[in-house]
Every structure is written in C-alpha cells, then in structure tokens.
Scaffold this motif. Structure first.
Motif, short mmCIF file in Angstrom:
data_model
loop_
_atom_site.label_atom_id
_atom_site.label_comp_id
_atom_site.label_asym_id
_atom_site.label_seq_id
_atom_site.Cartn_x
_atom_site.Cartn_y
_atom_site.Cartn_z
N ILE A 1 -32.59 -37.69 -110.89
CA ILE A 1 -33.58 -36.86 -111.57
C ILE A 1 -34.41 -37.80 -112.44
N ASP A 2 -35.70 -37.76 -112.26
CA ASP A 2 -36.60 -38.62 -113.02
C ASP A 2 -36.59 -38.17 -114.48
N SER A 3 -36.35 -39.11 -115.39
CA SER A 3 -36.30 -38.77 -116.82
C SER A 3 -37.61 -38.16 -117.32
N SER A 4 -38.72 -38.44 -116.63
CA SER A 4 -40.03 -37.96 -117.10
C SER A 4 -40.17 -36.45 -117.06
N ILE A 5 -39.30 -35.75 -116.32
CA ILE A 5 -39.43 -34.28 -116.32
C ILE A 5 -39.03 -33.71 -117.67
N PHE A 6 -38.30 -34.49 -118.48
CA PHE A 6 -37.92 -34.05 -119.82
C PHE A 6 -38.85 -34.60 -120.90
N ASN B 1 -39.12 -23.20 -118.88
CA ASN B 1 -39.53 -23.21 -117.48
C ASN B 1 -40.41 -24.38 -117.10
N ALA B 2 -40.91 -25.13 -118.09
CA ALA B 2 -41.72 -26.31 -117.78
C ALA B 2 -40.89 -27.37 -117.05
N VAL C 1 -39.85 -31.72 -104.90
CA VAL C 1 -38.73 -30.93 -104.42
C VAL C 1 -39.15 -29.47 -104.34
N SER C 2 -38.58 -28.74 -103.41
CA SER C 2 -38.99 -27.35 -103.21
C SER C 2 -38.36 -26.40 -104.23
N ASP C 3 -37.18 -26.80 -104.74
CA ASP C 3 -36.50 -25.96 -105.71
C ASP C 3 -35.81 -26.84 -106.74
N SER C 4 -35.66 -26.34 -107.96
CA SER C 4 -35.03 -27.12 -109.02
C SER C 4 -33.92 -26.32 -109.69
N PRO C 5 -32.66 -26.78 -109.58
CA PRO C 5 -31.55 -26.07 -110.22
C PRO C 5 -31.27 -26.52 -111.66
N VAL C 6 -32.16 -27.36 -112.21
CA VAL C 6 -31.87 -28.01 -113.49
C VAL C 6 -31.58 -27.02 -114.61
N LEU C 7 -32.45 -26.02 -114.81
CA LEU C 7 -32.24 -25.07 -115.91
C LEU C 7 -30.92 -24.33 -115.77
N PHE D 1 -23.64 -20.79 -120.85
CA PHE D 1 -24.66 -19.75 -120.65
C PHE D 1 -25.27 -19.28 -121.96
N ASP D 2 -25.49 -20.24 -122.86
CA ASP D 2 -26.09 -19.93 -124.16
C ASP D 2 -27.38 -20.73 -124.36
N GLY D 3 -28.09 -21.02 -123.28
CA GLY D 3 -29.36 -21.75 -123.38
C GLY D 3 -29.28 -23.10 -122.68
N ALA D 4 -30.40 -23.52 -122.09
CA ALA D 4 -30.46 -24.78 -121.34
C ALA D 4 -30.82 -25.92 -122.29
#
Length: 254
Positions: A157-162, A199-200, A211-217, A226-229
């Motif tokens: 996972i590219d760190s730049s997505i964060f 969601n960003a 990628v077509s889908d992202s399971p990160v969140l 399950f108390d926040g990502a």
C-alpha cells in the motif's frame, strides 16, 4: 533502531506532495506545508478530497511575483495578481486568507470543472488560522503500513494514500493510541490526536494504485474493534525544529 524514512510537504491542501530529504518548522507545522487551499467561490468553504479526487494532481509553487501550477505533469507559470482578503470556512473554523481570483483560479477551475478560488494563509504565526485538521504534522509508521498491506491481502500500500508528512520505520509500540510524544533527534513532538480516516482513503487508494476496490477502511475499523478507522497520529512540535531522513526516532507512551 527506529528512524525517519520519508518526509513530504504539501504546498496545496489536498494537493500533490513534495518529497524532501530534510524539513524545518515550528509549533505551527512544517515550513511550506499547506500554505494554500482551494475554496468554493459561493459557499466560502474549502475544497477537499471529499469533493474531488483530482486535487492530488495539482501542485503549487510560489515564486514571489508568479505562481507555478503543475497539473497532471502540465506546467504553467502565471503572474501573481494583487491579492484580496476574505474569510473562508475550514472545518469548524473561520480563517482569514489572501485570495487570488482571476487567471490563476480560472485555470485550476477549468481542470476541476468547478468554480474555485486559490487562497493562501494570511496569519502564518497563528495556529488557529491554519489549514490543518487537528494537528499540524501527520506521522505514520512503515511497519504498521506493511502489516496493513498484509491484512488487506495486498503486496503493498503506497504511503501517499494517507498523505503523511513523516514516515518512520516503526513506532516500536503495539497500540498507537498509547503514544504521547515522539522525539526525533531529541526534538519533541507532542501527540494532539490519533488520525481517524475517512472515505478519501479508498478514493486515493483506487486512484493512485489503480485498484478496483479498496478494503483499507474496513480493515482499519476491524483493527480498532469497529470503533473507527484510525491510523497514524497528528503531532505538534514544542519548538523550532529541523529533521532529516534517517534521523533517530524515540517514542514516549503511557
């Protein structure tokens, strides 16, 4: 030994990042970081990745009498007109800014296909008047990122997505919520808040890594019972600082 592995600043809020081997700053953040933002001309509200995923295509360079705008590798230099003053809404705060209507804003608006105006921080020495969210500097751990990649079933996972300012090799602690201070070459950075993701993140993940889908969140939320990502931390320096790639990192926790 834990160390600084990457440094990035973002001249335009939500815009393209600029990698560097060193950076300087103070309690208000890294010099050159998030000096500019774009705001909706009608609502007087800043534009974020929630409104458009095209923002990371844009880079701003301030060169005294002109502004260089790089959009998707196309570079254009425009003369900087006399600025005007305005007040815009950044999250729950009202921030006084210098604005640049006219050709500069029109050029960016044409690319985004929305009517925006370029704004610059007016009061650099006032933390309450910045374009930050809840902390002026954002830090993540490469080890945590590698573990997240593994749990998502992805090679990387590219760190730049964060959109971090600082990537450290490892926090050296299991639960990031327990971190109170980070020392980089004995320069103290106090934690202001754990970063809760929105969601960003999947939008950027899909865009930047094709990628077509992202399971990160979903994975981050599961990690946090399950108390926040949550992932990464916001910090604020106690004093003026200068840090470099490979600088030593220490953690103080509860």
């Amino acid at each position: 030994m834990n160390f600084v592995s990457k440094l990035t600043y973002y001249p335009l809020k939500s815009g393209a990042g600029v990698s560097s081997s060193s950076c300087s700053g103070n309690a208000n953040g890294i010099i050159g970081d998030r000096l500019y933002c774009l705001f909706d001309a009608e609502q007087k509200k800043f534009i974020s990745l929630r409104e458009t995923s095209l923002l990371p295509d844009i880079s701003i360079i301030d060169n005294d009498n002109e502004i260089t705008i790089s959009i998707d590798n196309s570079i254009r230099k425009l003369n900087k007109p006399p600025s005007t003053k305005d007040i815009i809404k950044v999250w729950s705060r009202h921030v006084e800014v210098e604005t640049y209507p006219g050709k500069i804003s029109e050029y960016i608006s044409a690319y985004l296909k929305m009517n925006v105006i370029l704004a610059k921080i007016k009061h650099f020495d006032d933390y309450t008047q910045c374009f930050m969210d809840t902390g002026p500097i954002h830090i993540i751990s490469q080890k945590s990122l590698n573990l997240l990649s593994l749990n998502c079933g992805l090679a990387e996972i590219d760190s730049s997505i964060f959109r971090p300012n600082i990537v450290v090799s490892d926090f050296g602690i299991r639960n990031e919520k327990d971190i109170k201070k980070i020392l980089i070459n004995r320069q103290v950075f106090n934690v202001t808040e754990i970063t809760e993701r929105c969601n960003a993140i999947p939008v950027l993940h899909r865009k930047l890594q094709s990628v077509s889908d992202s399971p990160v969140l979903e994975i981050l939320d599961e990690w946090n019972d399950f108390d926040g990502a949550v992932f990464g931390i916001y910090v604020r320096a106690e004093s003026d600082f200068r840090i470099n790639i490979n600088d030593h990192v220490e953690i103080e926790s509860t």
